[in-house]
Each structure stands twice: as structure tokens, then as C-alpha cells.
Write an enzyme that holds these catalytic residues in place. Structure first.
Site, PDB file in Angstrom:
ATOM      1  N   GLU A  32     -60.224   4.429  27.883  1.00  0.00           N
ATOM      2  CA  GLU A  32     -61.330   4.601  28.832  1.00  0.00           C
ATOM      3  C   GLU A  32     -62.006   3.244  28.929  1.00  0.00           C
ATOM      4  OE1 GLU A  32     -61.800   7.238  30.510  1.00  0.00           O
ATOM      5  OE2 GLU A  32     -60.716   8.767  29.389  1.00  0.00           O
ATOM      6  N   CYS A  53     -70.293   3.048  32.447  1.00  0.00           N
ATOM      7  CA  CYS A  53     -69.071   2.708  33.186  1.00  0.00           C
ATOM      8  C   CYS A  53     -68.996   3.416  34.523  1.00  0.00           C
ATOM      9  CB  CYS A  53     -67.855   3.035  32.328  1.00  0.00           C
ATOM     10  SG  CYS A  53     -67.941   4.690  31.661  1.00  0.00           S
TER      11      CYS A  53
HETATM   12  P1  NAD Z   1     -65.915  -3.669  23.800  1.00  0.00           P
HETATM   13  O1  NAD Z   1     -64.520  -3.511  24.298  1.00  0.00           O
HETATM   14  O2  NAD Z   1     -66.419  -5.028  23.579  1.00  0.00           O
HETATM   15  O3  NAD Z   1     -66.087  -2.921  22.431  1.00  0.00           O
HETATM   16  C1  NAD Z   1     -65.712  -1.549  22.319  1.00  0.00           C
HETATM   17  C2  NAD Z   1     -65.236  -1.319  20.917  1.00  0.00           C
HETATM   18  O4  NAD Z   1     -63.998  -2.018  20.753  1.00  0.00           O
HETATM   19  C3  NAD Z   1     -66.161  -1.851  19.824  1.00  0.00           C
HETATM   20  O5  NAD Z   1     -66.192  -0.908  18.778  1.00  0.00           O
HETATM   21  C4  NAD Z   1     -65.477  -3.129  19.387  1.00  0.00           C
HETATM   22  O6  NAD Z   1     -65.773  -3.480  18.068  1.00  0.00           O
HETATM   23  C5  NAD Z   1     -64.024  -2.755  19.553  1.00  0.00           C
HETATM   24  N1  NAD Z   1     -63.095  -3.869  19.690  1.00  0.00           N
HETATM   25  C6  NAD Z   1     -63.283  -5.028  20.341  1.00  0.00           C
HETATM   26  N2  NAD Z   1     -62.172  -5.802  20.245  1.00  0.00           N
HETATM   27  C7  NAD Z   1     -61.262  -5.092  19.523  1.00  0.00           C
HETATM   28  C8  NAD Z   1     -59.930  -5.337  19.090  1.00  0.00           C
HETATM   29  N3  NAD Z   1     -59.295  -6.473  19.377  1.00  0.00           N
HETATM   30  N4  NAD Z   1     -59.309  -4.390  18.377  1.00  0.00           N
HETATM   31  C9  NAD Z   1     -59.927  -3.228  18.091  1.00  0.00           C
HETATM   32  N5  NAD Z   1     -61.188  -2.937  18.457  1.00  0.00           N
HETATM   33  C10 NAD Z   1     -61.852  -3.858  19.176  1.00  0.00           C
HETATM   34  O7  NAD Z   1     -66.815  -2.824  24.789  1.00  0.00           O
HETATM   35  P2  NAD Z   1     -68.392  -2.611  24.684  1.00  0.00           P
HETATM   36  O8  NAD Z   1     -68.984  -3.901  25.113  1.00  0.00           O
HETATM   37  O9  NAD Z   1     -68.789  -2.020  23.383  1.00  0.00           O
HETATM   38  O10 NAD Z   1     -68.606  -1.455  25.771  1.00  0.00           O
HETATM   39  C11 NAD Z   1     -68.730  -1.740  27.093  1.00  0.00           C
HETATM   40  C12 NAD Z   1     -67.423  -1.479  27.828  1.00  0.00           C
HETATM   41  O11 NAD Z   1     -66.988  -0.130  27.626  1.00  0.00           O
HETATM   42  C13 NAD Z   1     -67.606  -1.622  29.309  1.00  0.00           C
HETATM   43  O12 NAD Z   1     -66.514  -2.301  29.884  1.00  0.00           O
HETATM   44  C14 NAD Z   1     -67.639  -0.170  29.794  1.00  0.00           C
HETATM   45  O13 NAD Z   1     -67.305  -0.011  31.135  1.00  0.00           O
HETATM   46  C15 NAD Z   1     -66.684   0.488  28.881  1.00  0.00           C
HETATM   47  N6  NAD Z   1     -66.921   1.927  28.855  1.00  0.00           N
HETATM   48  C16 NAD Z   1     -66.024   2.750  29.464  1.00  0.00           C
HETATM   49  C17 NAD Z   1     -66.221   4.140  29.492  1.00  0.00           C
HETATM   50  C18 NAD Z   1     -65.240   5.060  30.171  1.00  0.00           C
HETATM   51  O14 NAD Z   1     -65.396   6.272  30.043  1.00  0.00           O
HETATM   52  N7  NAD Z   1     -64.249   4.541  30.870  1.00  0.00           N
HETATM   53  C19 NAD Z   1     -67.345   4.674  28.858  1.00  0.00           C
HETATM   54  C20 NAD Z   1     -68.247   3.802  28.242  1.00  0.00           C
HETATM   55  C21 NAD Z   1     -68.017   2.430  28.244  1.00  0.00           C
END
Ligand code: NAD
Length: 476
Positions: free
Chosen positions: A250, A284
């Protein structure tokens, strides 16, 4: 306020043995807590323990799992005040919205999947090769699910992942965002009262180290991520490593709002008050780019900017606020960067467009009148910023919407149902609202297309995503 800062492994809290990471309060910018990350040894151990717990949990009946989910939902409601305090403080959200809205949804998600698991579709057994070969299909859980959660709805996104996974009989190791680990660490104590050891585990740390170690573990059978597109790519690489893993992604969004010339403008503007600015636009599905028929563009711009000027933002416990700060100084600066570059390029910042002079990571609600090719119209900002762009024909707006790299949420506004449906049917987006935006139902799937990922959250569809369909044939 004191916080639980230890990891939750196999039914017990234990101190993280890795680097200590600071957790800040967005409304003040002050340090709230330090949370020690999981070490590589702890990650390896927690996945092995979750793998061992799968043996027992996967063999329980749907009825037992269902009753457990209902008890968890009741316990969440009983502790809603404490959970809301932590969530609102750590994520910078209005307390009242968290308690009355988000936590009610968290409990509802556990109840829904508790119900769904007893109603999972089953086919009748049949003889296909001959009357002596009886075939039947089973839907079985997968094993250990590594879940990676974002910071915008820490508890709700965790519930969207934990709910279907454990209802289906899987076990979970979940990593919250390094910005917002505190509410999930508290929730673990509630889960511990109702679940066997090892069924749900919480580990903390940053993405590239701890997250990466977790998702690459060979005993992890599926990775479920809500996060950025870039992180989605990292998950796909990890899933194609030593062991092949199922993925559920997602990712980001940039929701178009297509407003036809016969739209009810007052309902549109009142809906966008929440659909664009709830959670300071860190959503999102946020209604963040309005494509409007040029015949009504001026009146929509005027009414939107008048509405935005009345939005009330502040700290979580302030009275009457509609949204809070963004999550971090880095996120505020990122939002400001988008708006400043638009201003420098000569784009019209109609209202807002600055970080107010107060403590915390606040940013003013902002409206920008921008051409379709502008960066602010094309890239996910994830802040309280909305763009407005006029079109001459609805077909043009449909083309703009479908040309986006994202495909998560969208809406169409028209009083003509045929016209609205013609546009809605052709949008390449996982969800399209007609004459509303941002309204969720736990029974309905939520998920994206294109760079917004794939797989469904919520609904029976999500439960199926966390299972494997199998064929069993019995010869007699
Ligand atoms: P992010 O991708 O920076 O972080 C999300 C999670 O991923 C965190 O827990 C982070 O520590 C982890 N992460 C980052 N790099 C990683 C890696 N290489 N390996 C494993 N884990 C890793 O996102 P964010 O800034 O926390 O959230 C915002 C993003 O999430 C936005 O792009 C938003 O659109 C998206 N989002 C999508 C939905 C949906 O339903 N599609 C819902 C909420 C948020």
C-alpha cells in the site's frame, strides 16, 4: 506522561539491544522518548519465535480466533482514552478525533476480521478427474508475516495489517515507523492479554537497517508494507532474495478530484474541508489536487480559499481544532520546499504557504492554483496543501488523472449520474468516490494500482490476501 519503549517479543517486553532512536512530539518539537532498536540477533530470534508460534495458532479454529478478536476489540475500547493520549501526542493529531474516530475504527477492524474469518468463502468438494477423485480447496494461512507500518495512522495501519493476518491464522512481526512507535508498543500489552505468546510481536528501529533485516529473514513468508513507493521497491527486492515471499504493498497516492461544471460546489467545498486537511493532509487518499471545469474554476477557487482561511489547527488537546502539525521537522521542510519551489516558479499561492511562527512542526493550510505539469500537481506532498487546475473538457481531466504514476484514490463530482459513472468507470484508481471523498467502509477493499501498489486492505479481500489457496485431492 510515561511511555512503554521496550520491544514486544514472544508475549514479553524486552529492551532493544540496538541503537536508541529519538521520538519527538510534533506539536512542540520536544523529545518525547528514546526507543532502543532491535538488534539483528533480536530480529532473528523474534522471527523464529513467531515461526514456532505459527504451529499452534494456525491450527486453532476460526471460532476461537474470532472470539479472541472480539475480546481484543473490547479491550481496545476499554483503553481508548490511554491509547488516544499516546497516539495524539506522538502523531500530533487532535485527541478527540483519535478517540472518537480512529480508535473506534481500530476496534471495528478487529471485530470485522473476527466475523470475516467465520465466513470465508468455501467451495463444495467435487470429483473432476473421475468420481473417485475428490477435489477440495482449502485456504490456509501462510506463516510469519513481516508488517511494516507508516507514521500517518500508526494504530489504524497496524490494525489493517494485524487484523486480517491473525484472523487467518498467521503470526506477525510488525515494525512501526521510527517516528511513531509508542501507541503500538502500548497496544502490545493489550494483545498480550488475549493472544498466545509469539502470535503478534513488535520490533522497533529504522527502515533501512531493522526493517530491511526483518523483511529479508528467510522464515518470513509475506511482507506487508504501507509506505513510500521507494520503500515498496526495497520490499520487492527483499522478496526476491534467498526465499521468495508474497508481498502486499500500500504505497503513495496523489488523489485527483474531478469537478464537472454541474457539481454541487458547496458540498464539494465542505467535503474537502476534511478530505483534504484531515491529519494535516498526511493521508495517501487526501483530496490534494482539484481538476475543475474552467467554467466554474473561479467560483470554486474563491470558495475553497474562503473555507481554507477558516480551518483551525493546533496542538492535540487544544479546543476545536481540525488538524495538527505534520509529523517531523523534516516533513515540514519537505512540504515547505514544494510550496517555495512553486512560488519561485511563479505559481499562484492563493492562500497559506508558510510555516507559522510557533513551536512544533506546523504548516499553514495552503491552496495553489497550478498548471498540470507543476511539481506540486504531480508529486505526493503529504501535507496540508491542495492544488487547483482548470480543464476545458472532462476527458482532459480523466487523461491527466490516468497519466499519474499513482492509482490509489480519486473522486468525481457531477449531479449527472451517467456522466459521473462514465468518468468513474475509466479511472485507473483503486477507489473512486462520486460526490464525496475519503469515506471508508471496513467491508470494502482499499488498495491501489500502478505505483500505489497492490493488494487490498480491509474487507474479505484482505483476509484472502493473507491466505494461500490449496488444492487437495483424495482418491478413493
Ligand atoms: P516510509 O516508506 O518512509 O516508511 C514506512 C515504513 O517503512 C517505516 O516503518 C519505515 O521504517 C519502513 N522502511 C523504510 N525503508 C525501509 C526498508 N528499506 N526496508 C524495510 N522497511 C523500510 O513511509 P512513511 O513516510 O512512513 O509514510 C508515508 C508514505 O506512506 C506515503 O507515501 C503514503 O502515501 C504512504 N501511505 C500509503 C497508504 C495506502 O493505503 N496506500 C496508507 C498510508 C500511507
Amino acid at each position: 506522561m510515561t511511555f512503554e519503549t521496550r520491544l514486544f517479543i514472544n508475549g514479553q517486553y524486552e529492551a532493544g539491544q540496538g541503537e536508541a532512536l529519538p521520538v519527538y512530539e510534533p506539536a512542540t518539537g520536544k523529545l518525547l522518548a528514546e526507543v532502543a532498536s532491535a538488534s539483528s540477533e533480536q530480529i532473528d530470534r523474534v522471527v523464529r519465535l513467531a515461526h514456532a508460534a505459527f504451529d499452534g495458532w494456525s491450527q486453532t479454529t476460526p471460532k476461537l480466533r474470532s472470539l479472541t478478536m472480539f475480546r481484543i476489540a473490547d479491550a481496545i475500547e476499554a483503553k481508548a482514552e490511554a491509547l488516544a493520549d499516546i497516539e495524539a501526542t506522538n502523531a500530533g493529531k487532535p485527541w478527540i478525533y483519535v478517540k472518537a474516530g480512529e480508535l473506534a475504527n481500530v476496534a471495528d477492524v478487529f471485530r470485522f476480521f473476527g466475523t470475516a474469518i467465520r465466513n470465508m468463502p468455501a467451495t463444495a468438494a467435487n470429483g473432476y478427474r473421475s468420481s473417485k477423485h475428490t477435489s477440495l480447496m482449502r485456504r490456509d494461512p501462510l506463516g510469519v508475516i513481516a508488517s511494516i507500518a507508516p507514521w500517518n495512522y500508526p494504530l489504524l495501519m497496524a490494525a489493517w495489517k494485524i487484523g486480517p493476518a491473525i484472523a487467518a491464522g498467521n503470526t506477525v512481526v510488525i515494525k512501526p515507523s521510527e517516528n511513531t512507535p509508542l501507541s503500538l508498543l502500548f497496544l502490545a500489552s493489550i494483545l498480550a492479554e488475549h493472544l498466545p505468546e509469539g502470535v503478534v510481536n513488535v520490533v522497533c528501529g529504522n527502515g533501512p537497517d531493522v526493517g530491511q533485516t526483518l523483511i529479508c529473514h528467510p522464515l518470513v513468508r509475506m511482507i506487508s508494507l504501507t509506505g513510500d513507493v521507494r520503500t515498496g521497491r526495497a520490499v520487492l527486492k527483499a522478496a526476491a532474495g534467498e526465499s521468495i515471499k508474497r508481498t502486499h504493498l500500500e504505497l503513495g497516492g496523489k488523489a485527483p478530484v474531478i469537478v464537472c461544471d454541474d457539481a454541487d460546489i458547496d458540498v464539494l467545498v465542505e467535503t474537502l474541508r476534511e478530505a483534504s486537511f484531515y491529519n494535516a493532509g498526511q493521508d495517501c487518499t487526501a483530496a490534494c489536487r482539484v481538476f475543475v471545469d474552467s467554467k466554474i474554476a473561479q467560483v470554486v477557487t474563491d470558495k475553497l480559499s474562503a473555507m481554507i482561511s477558516t480551518l483551525r489547527y493546533g496542538a492535540p488537546h487544544e479546543d476545536n481544532i481540525e488538524f495538527g502539525p505534520v509529523i517531523s521537522a523534516a516533513q515540514r521542510d519537505r512540504v515547505a520546499g514544494f510550496v517555495d519551489r512553486a512560488r519561485t516558479a511563479g505559481t499562484d499561492v492563493v492562500v497559506g504557504g508558510r510555516a507559522p511562527d510557533r513551536d512544533g512542526f506546523f504548516y499553514e493550510p495552503t491552496l495553489i492554483a497550478a498548471p498540470i505539469e507543476a511539481e506540486v500537481v504531480q508529486k505526493e506532498i503529504f501535507g496540508p496543501v491542495v492544488t487547483i487546475t482548470p480543464f476545458d473538457e472532462p476527458a482532459t481531466a480523466l487523461g491527466w488523472a490516468n497519466a499519474s504514476e499513482y492509482g490509489l484514490a480519486s473522486s468525481v463530482w457531477s449531479r449527472d449520474a451517467n456522466r459521473a459513472m462514465q468518468i468513474a468507470n475509466r479511472l485507473e484508481y483503486g477507489v473512486t468516490w462520486v460526490n464525496t471523498h475519503g469515506v471508508f467502509a471496513t467491508e470494502m477493499p482499499h488498495g491501489g494500482m500502478k505505483n500505489s501498489g497492490y493488494g487490498s486492505d480491509l474487507s474479505m479481500q484482505s483476509l484472502l490476501d493473507y491466505t494461500q489457496v490449496r488444492h487437495i485431492m483424495l482418491a478413493s
